[in-house]
Motif scaffolding. Structure first.
Motif, short mmCIF file in Angstrom:
data_model
loop_
_atom_site.label_atom_id
_atom_site.label_comp_id
_atom_site.label_asym_id
_atom_site.label_seq_id
_atom_site.Cartn_x
_atom_site.Cartn_y
_atom_site.Cartn_z
N THR A 27 7.18 14.08 15.59
CA THR A 27 6.53 12.76 15.61
C THR A 27 7.28 11.72 14.78
O THR A 27 6.89 10.55 14.77
N GLY A 43 7.96 8.19 16.05
CA GLY A 43 7.31 8.13 17.36
C GLY A 43 7.82 9.20 18.29
O GLY A 43 7.18 9.50 19.30
N LEU A 60 5.83 11.44 20.91
CA LEU A 60 4.51 10.90 21.25
C LEU A 60 4.63 10.03 22.50
O LEU A 60 5.56 9.24 22.63
N VAL A 91 -1.95 10.83 19.83
CA VAL A 91 -2.40 10.65 18.45
C VAL A 91 -3.82 11.21 18.31
O VAL A 91 -4.11 11.96 17.37
#
Length: 121
Positions: free
Chosen positions: A28, A31, A34, A40
């Protein structure tokens, strides 16, 4: 008993959990992997479940040490009386359990607040 609990020791499971958190941090970072707010939400929900179990785990670890100490099965590595060390560990585990409760409450709040977030079109 879960399949993992029947095939791994408690120490092995704890080590695997630590590795999983380390891998999540790597995936992660910035970012990374993701894909959206749903990721999230899913991760926060899973962390919330982890947090819910930590106070019980801390209590069980403390209880184990108390029983072993009361049975005379613990010693201090320097030959000192282990009373202070056992007390220190028990107090630290109690504090960790309380902190886990607080973390879980914050994660629950984060999960709830993220429920309204969707990718923009």
């Amino acid at each position: 008993m879960t399949e993992l609990a029947s095939t791994m020791t408690p120490s092995e499971l704890a080590s695997q959990a630590a590795r999983a958190i380390r891998a999540l941090n790597e995936l992660t970072h910035g970012g990374g992997e993701l894909t959206g707010p749903g990721d999230v939400r899913d991760i926060v929900a899973s962390l919330e479940l982890v947090g819910q179990g930590l106070p019980q785990l801390c209590e069980q670890l403390a209880r184990f040490l108390v029983i072993k100490h009361e049975d005379g099965q613990l010693a201090h590595d320097c030959g000192l009386d282990p009373d202070d060390s056992v007390t220190d560990v028990i107090e630290a585990l109690a504090a960790a359990g309380q902190a886990a409760d607080m973390m879980t409450a914050a994660l629950s709040e984060a999960r709830g607040a993220s429920a309204t977030l969707i990718p923009s079109r």
